[in-house]
Design an enzyme around this catalytic site. Structure first.
Site, short mmCIF file in Angstrom:
data_model
loop_
_atom_site.label_atom_id
_atom_site.label_comp_id
_atom_site.label_asym_id
_atom_site.label_seq_id
_atom_site.Cartn_x
_atom_site.Cartn_y
_atom_site.Cartn_z
N GLU A 178 0.79 -1.24 0.00
CA GLU A 178 0.00 0.00 0.00
C GLU A 178 0.83 1.29 0.00
O GLU A 178 0.72 2.11 0.93
CB GLU A 178 -0.96 0.02 1.19
CG GLU A 178 -1.99 -1.08 1.12
CD GLU A 178 -3.10 -0.93 2.15
OE1 GLU A 178 -2.99 -0.09 3.07
OE2 GLU A 178 -4.10 -1.65 2.05
N GLU A 324 -5.80 -8.30 0.79
CA GLU A 324 -6.46 -7.89 2.03
C GLU A 324 -7.91 -7.56 1.71
O GLU A 324 -8.20 -6.88 0.72
CB GLU A 324 -5.81 -6.63 2.63
CG GLU A 324 -4.45 -6.86 3.23
CD GLU A 324 -3.85 -5.58 3.84
OE1 GLU A 324 -4.60 -4.68 4.25
OE2 GLU A 324 -2.61 -5.52 3.89
C1 FCB Z 1 -4.46 -1.76 5.47
C2 FCB Z 1 -3.09 -2.21 5.95
C3 FCB Z 1 -3.13 -3.34 6.94
C4 FCB Z 1 -4.28 -3.20 7.91
C5 FCB Z 1 -5.57 -2.92 7.21
C6 FCB Z 1 -6.79 -2.81 8.10
O1 FCB Z 1 -4.41 -0.46 5.01
O2 FCB Z 1 -2.31 -2.67 4.87
O3 FCB Z 1 -1.89 -3.40 7.57
O4 FCB Z 1 -3.98 -2.26 8.87
O5 FCB Z 1 -5.46 -1.76 6.45
#
Ligand code: FCB
Length: 410
Positions: A178, A324
């Site tokens: 990210e 994620e």
């Molecule tokens: C993302 C991050 C991860 C976690 C999630 C909820 O932005 O990559 O580490 O904190 O959010």
């Protein structure tokens, strides 16, 4: 209706070193110590949750400390992942452990991660290794951190060492996590480490992460022609409040800068692209935000968004992974539907020809949620931070059935 996923689909959950390991000492730890009181005071902004999560007003909530002690308990945690049927797991290597002093690598810590990787393999779980999930060794912070002139060089030197030492056990590498969130919250809004408000530094950090990825891609491939290397970025569905042309234009601009530009810049040196999707954002000067259900953090729940974004990113013609996707949901009342509905959208994209290879729920465990600390509960597994006891949440079994069937029943 049963929606089947492609054969060989990777199913698992993700974690990041700083959020779960405990006892890390890096640039972020330093920032926690300096900012915990301020963060506790400013938690009032989230006060609609204050009754449920009084910890948010406690400075200790903002210190990562022992976290989930996953550094020592990883075997037990992986036993649970295996029991739940996961066939893949994403975790990150903590750079500050590997290279605590500039240019000096700590072999004992490399050995630790070798054990982590082997523990996964022993359980039939494919490791997906993130090389940089936001935290840096302290010496690097002194050289300007991610926005420093030589960041790409330092990063690729560390990556070279890790890939030479651990590469034979790893097929899938995720270089950086990210860059868009890191650069914007860290350098532009200043809401998280390093807490700067300087657009030029933000652009520099973002550009450095692109260069760092490209350099790391080359150095991993030099070491192993067959490695599969990519990066992962945060993606947001920008939802126009209404169809006023100005709102629509704002969405297109936001979409390009947030969701597309990073992938465009790295796609010629990536074997896959990773997507982290949580939520949508309402955009525009005209009209009102549409109402949606919200997570404990107040993030809008919008499963359709991931479908549109995946369709768009697929135009770059790379295999995609969802690295994620998850929800802060302490009482576990929304998580099962959250997972199912997002997977239905992922499936829709697959059925229209998008090449998606895996899905990783965020997160395997409750963990340290950066500038929010410990109160948001994202885990498939609940963690009692006082006793380090793990309790498997009900939704984990729903996810486990999905994995077993390689699909979802809607
Ligand atoms: C993302 C991050 C991860 C976690 C999630 C909820 O932005 O990559 O580490 O904190 O959010």
């Amino acid at each position: 209706m049963f929606l089947e996923f492609p054969k060989g689909f990777f199913w698992g959950a993700a974690t990041a070193a700083h959020q779960v390991e405990g006892d890390n000492y890096n640039d972020w730890t330093d920032w926690e110590e300096k900012n915990s009181i301020r963060l506790a005071r400013s938690a009032i902004a989230l006060a609609r949750q204050a009754d449920r999560f009084p910890e948010m007003f406690d400075a200790d909530n903002y210190i990562s400390g022992k976290a989930c002690n996953h550094y020592n308990l990883f075997e037990k945690d992986f036993d649970i992942a295996k029991k739940l049927g996961h066939n893949a797991h994403r975790f990150s290597i903590e750079w500050s452990r590997i290279e605590p002093e500039e240019g000096k690598f700590n072999e004992a810590e490399i050995e630790h991660y070798r054990k982590v990787i082997r523990a996964l393999r022993k359980r039939g779980i494919e490791p997906f290794v993130t090389l940089w999930h936001w935290t840096n060794p302290l010496w690097l912070a002194e050289k300007g951190g991610v926005a420093g002139e030589k960041f790409p060089f330092y990063f690729s030197r560390y990556v070279k060492k890790v890939s030479q030492s651990l590469g034979e056990d790893i097929k899938f590498w995720i270089t950086v996590n990210e860059p868009n969130i890191y650069a914007s919250l860290g350098y532009i809004t200043g809401r998280q480490f390093p807490g700067k408000r300087n657009i030029l530094l933000g652009i520099k950090a973002f550009g450095n992460l692109i260069s760092a990825h490209r350099a790391a891609y080359a150095s991993i491939h030099e070491n192993d022609k067959f490695a599969t290397v990519g990066a992962t970025n945060n993606i947001i569905y920008f939802d126009p409040k209404n169809n006023n042309p100005i709102n629509l234009l704002m969405c297109r601009i936001a979409d390009y800068f947030w969701n597309i530009i990073f992938y465009k810049k790295i796609s010629d040196s990536s074997d896959f692209l990773g997507c982290n999707y949580y939520s949508k954002k309402s955009v525009g000067f005209f009209g009102d935000a549409k109402k949606t259900d919200k997570s404990d953090l107040g993030w809008d729940i919008f499963p359709e968004g991931i479908y549109y974004l995946l369709k768009d990113i697929a135009k770059l013609k790379k295999p995609l992974f969802i690295f994620e996707n998850g929800i802060a949901d302490a009482d576990d009342s929304e998580r099962s539907d959250f997972i199912k509905n997002h997977l239905a959208s992922v499936h829709k994209a697959i059925s229209e020809g998008v090449d998606i290879r895996g899905y990783f729920y965020w997160s395997l465990l409750d963990n340290f949620e950066w500038n929010k600390g410990f109160w948001p509960r994202f885990g498939l597994i609940e963690v009692d931070y006082k006793t380090q006891k793990r309790t498997i949440r009900k939704s984990s079994y729903v996810y486990s059935d999905i994995i077993k069937n390689n699909g979802i029943e809607l």
